[in-house]
Design a protein around this motif. Structure first.
Motif, PDB file in Angstrom:
ATOM      1  N   GLU A  43       0.803  -1.216   0.000  1.00 48.61           N
ATOM      2  CA  GLU A  43       0.000   0.000   0.000  1.00 48.61           C
ATOM      3  C   GLU A  43       0.842   1.275   0.000  1.00 48.61           C
ATOM      4  OE1 GLU A  43      -3.502   0.143  -0.327  1.00 48.61           O
ATOM      5  OE2 GLU A  43      -2.877  -1.860  -0.962  1.00 48.61           O
ATOM      6  N   MET A  44       2.148   1.147  -0.027  1.00 49.57           N
ATOM      7  CA  MET A  44       3.020   2.320  -0.048  1.00 49.57           C
ATOM      8  C   MET A  44       3.013   2.936  -1.450  1.00 49.57           C
ATOM      9  SD  MET A  44       6.072   0.584   2.196  1.00 49.57           S
ATOM     10  CE  MET A  44       7.136   2.017   2.350  1.00 49.57           C
ATOM     11  N   MET A  45       2.959   4.256  -1.536  1.00 54.37           N
ATOM     12  CA  MET A  45       2.824   4.941  -2.818  1.00 54.37           C
ATOM     13  C   MET A  45       4.156   5.434  -3.390  1.00 54.37           C
ATOM     14  SD  MET A  45      -0.707   7.132  -2.465  1.00 54.37           S
ATOM     15  CE  MET A  45      -1.071   7.074  -4.216  1.00 54.37           C
ATOM     16  N   TYR A  46       4.940   6.138  -2.596  1.00 56.79           N
ATOM     17  CA  TYR A  46       6.182   6.726  -3.079  1.00 56.79           C
ATOM     18  C   TYR A  46       7.417   5.985  -2.581  1.00 56.79           C
ATOM     19  CZ  TYR A  46       3.734  10.966  -4.678  1.00 56.79           C
ATOM     20  OH  TYR A  46       2.923  11.868  -5.321  1.00 56.79           O
ATOM     21  N   LEU A  47       7.265   5.271  -1.471  1.00 53.83           N
ATOM     22  CA  LEU A  47       8.372   4.511  -0.899  1.00 53.83           C
ATOM     23  C   LEU A  47       8.148   3.023  -1.115  1.00 53.83           C
ATOM     24  CD1 LEU A  47       8.839   6.259   2.586  1.00 53.83           C
ATOM     25  CD2 LEU A  47       9.954   6.838   0.412  1.00 53.83           C
ATOM     26  N   GLU A  48       9.213   2.266  -0.987  1.00 56.07           N
ATOM     27  CA  GLU A  48       9.133   0.817  -0.952  1.00 56.07           C
ATOM     28  C   GLU A  48      10.193   0.332   0.029  1.00 56.07           C
ATOM     29  OE1 GLU A  48      11.546  -1.097  -4.426  1.00 56.07           O
ATOM     30  OE2 GLU A  48      10.410   0.573  -5.292  1.00 56.07           O
ATOM     31  N   THR A  49      10.152  -0.927   0.375  1.00 55.58           N
ATOM     32  CA  THR A  49      11.216  -1.495   1.191  1.00 55.58           C
ATOM     33  C   THR A  49      11.745  -2.753   0.522  1.00 55.58           C
ATOM     34  OG1 THR A  49       9.758  -2.881   2.547  1.00 55.58           O
ATOM     35  CG2 THR A  49      10.176  -0.630   3.326  1.00 55.58           C
ATOM     36  N   ALA A  50      13.035  -2.948   0.616  1.00 58.65           N
ATOM     37  CA  ALA A  50      13.685  -4.129   0.062  1.00 58.65           C
ATOM     38  C   ALA A  50      15.014  -4.301   0.811  1.00 58.65           C
ATOM     39  CB  ALA A  50      13.928  -3.953  -1.432  1.00 58.65           C
TER      40      ALA A  50
END
Length: 486
Positions: free
Chosen positions: A195-202
């Motif tokens: 549901e994150m729009m501008y950020l992501e995590t990896a």
């Protein structure tokens, strides 16, 4: 913090470096390390920090420098494309910001978080990644430094980034015990982060995720810096939930209308507008008010930065799938020419993992023609990591075998009598051993105007440009699990 500069000092240092190659800039000897370690990562960032700014790297979770008394995080990012044509420019990869520390973040507020401390003001240093293929670290010495920007996040973007951060914080706070080896916890986190729009995590939960700026958001920053003007934000939307509600409200009046009626309501000539552009026409109207440009949805700031992709899905009279779905993403086969590369690190995996697809659902009414298709509403779809692991990763792994392993083949198609089948232009029809729809839900299919124009070359064979497709029945199963936006 020892790394203190004035704005004038920063301008001079970076202007002196602009136009030079990273190898020419490197007075600290960073490229000497690549002689013994050709796969070293972060070499461009090291050159910026060590040779332009003149300080040693560190791993502190705090901004790197001060400029005129203001804390600034330094980030170096590669740019692909023609920098004289800003619209062509894209980020080489996501821009990593900082670690996700589950036990720390649950006790933070956004305003005092490690993420916002680093992201609120950044110095973005750009270099031209002038290669279509992956290169060893030593070849970065040939890449040219393009310039820098002191980037301040706008208030509209801050609200969205805050919401993205809160998705991660709230997930961490909801766990009684943080256990990255817990399969259920990892799956729940994977679902939440979609549901994150501008950020992501990896990478994933088990391997210690890091916050990063999505490539689509980075693309907009880059294009604006190199001359592209920011589009006007026309709503206060700051999350996908708010976007869903906004789209539902705006599209309600079109539900149940035929394409003919929609064209009439938008004052568009149905003879000039292609019916398959209906989703774009609707998005243009909904997101950009009075615009009649079918591409105007791509001018909407939120849509561009979040990477939302609009598509059409047509049901037959019985509510079944009418056709398979093509994703207009051009696969870079050079990514699969390296047998050591993890397919999870490819751009095509990133595309399906981080993109939100907005489907305009229409229903066909038999022989009445496309223009009489009825608009049923919008559905938003993301692919879970579990779904991609089961259905996309095997296809990408097979592509790596075909390309890096030199197993890809093309041959002339023959009929049941063993005779070569020819196209109308006299050239033989061909077949290949790319993954097919009979083998996987995701599959490859080529597109081209005629068989004499095959611009793609793989393992010595000329091919059509290839896109990834998803079997219509499989997509219908996924869409049936989603409610219409309301």
């Amino acid at each position: 913090m020892e790394h203190v500069f004035t704005k004038q000092e920063i301008d001079k240092r970076f202007n002196d470096a602009k136009g030079k190659t990273l190898g020419e800039i490197d007075i600290a000897g960073d490229f000497e390390r690549t002689l013994h370690n050709p796969k070293i990562t972060g070499i461009a960032g090291d050159v910026v920090e060590h040779s332009i700014l003149g300080y040693a790297s560190d791993t502190k979770q705090a901004p790197d420098i001060k400029i005129d008394g203001v804390d600034i995080e330094v980030k170096t990012t590669g740019v692909r494309g023609d920098y004289t044509k800003p619209k062509t420019l894209v980020a080489k990869e996501r821009i990593t910001i900082t670690n996700v520390s589950p036990n720390r973040i649950k006790n933070e507020t956004f305003e005092d978080s490690t993420l916002w401390d680093k992201l609120s003001r950044t110095l973005l240093a750009f270099y031209l990644y002038d290669s279509k293929t992956v290169v060893p670290a030593s070849e970065y010495a040939n890449f040219r430094f393009l310039g820098y920007e002191l980037h301040a996040v706008s208030e509209a973007d801050r609200k969205i980034i805050k919401n993205d951060w809160e998705i991660v914080r709230n997930f961490c706070a909801s766990q009684s015990v943080i256990d990255k080896k817990d399969e259920a916890q990892a799956a729940a986190y994977s679902a939440a982060k979609k549901e994150m729009m501008y950020l992501e995590t990896a990478p994933g939960w088990k391997n210690g995720p890091r916050f990063a700026i999505k490539k689509t958001y980075a693309n907009q920053i880059i294009q604006e810096y190199f001359g592209k003007q920011a589009a006007a934000m026309s709503s206060a939307v700051s999350s996908y939930a708010e976007l869903d509600a906004f789209l539902a409200r705006q599209s309600d009046k079109y539900k149940g209308m035929t394409l003919r009626e929609i064209f009439a309501s938008l004052n568009l000539d149905e003879k000039k507008a292609k019916p398959k552009q209906a989703a774009h026409l609707l998005m243009a109207k909904i997101l950009n008010g009075n615009s009649k440009n079918v591409e105007s949805d791509s001018q909407f700031d939120l849509v561009k930065k979040s990477g939302l992709v609009t598509k059409i899905f047509v049901l037959d009279q019985k509510g079944n799938k009418k056709e398979d779905c093509k994703f207009n993403y051009r696969i870079d086969f050079d990514e699969f020419d390296n047998s050591d590369k993890d397919v999870h690190d490819t751009d095509v995996y990133d595309y399906f993992s981080n993109t939100h697809f907005l489907f305009a659902i229409f229903q066909n009414h038999g022989d009445k023609g496309i223009i009489e298709n009825t608009f049923l509403g919008f559905k938003r779809l993301t692919f879970s990591d579990e779904y991609l692991e089961e259905n996309l990763v095997p296809v990408l792994s097979r592509l790596k075998e075909l390309v890096a392993g030199q197993e890809f083949k093309v041959w002339d198609k023959v009929n049941k009598f063993g005779n070569v089948v020819y196209n109308s232009n006299g050239l033989p029809r061909t077949e290949n051993n790319f993954p097919k729809s009979t083998e996987h839900p995701f599959f490859l299919r080529g597109t081209g105007s005629n068989s004499s124009n095959k611009p793609l070359k793989i393992n010595g064979y000329n091919c059509y440009q290839m896109q990834m497709w998803l079997h219509g029945n499989k997509l219908l199963e996924l869409l049936n699990e989603q409610n219409f936006l309301q």
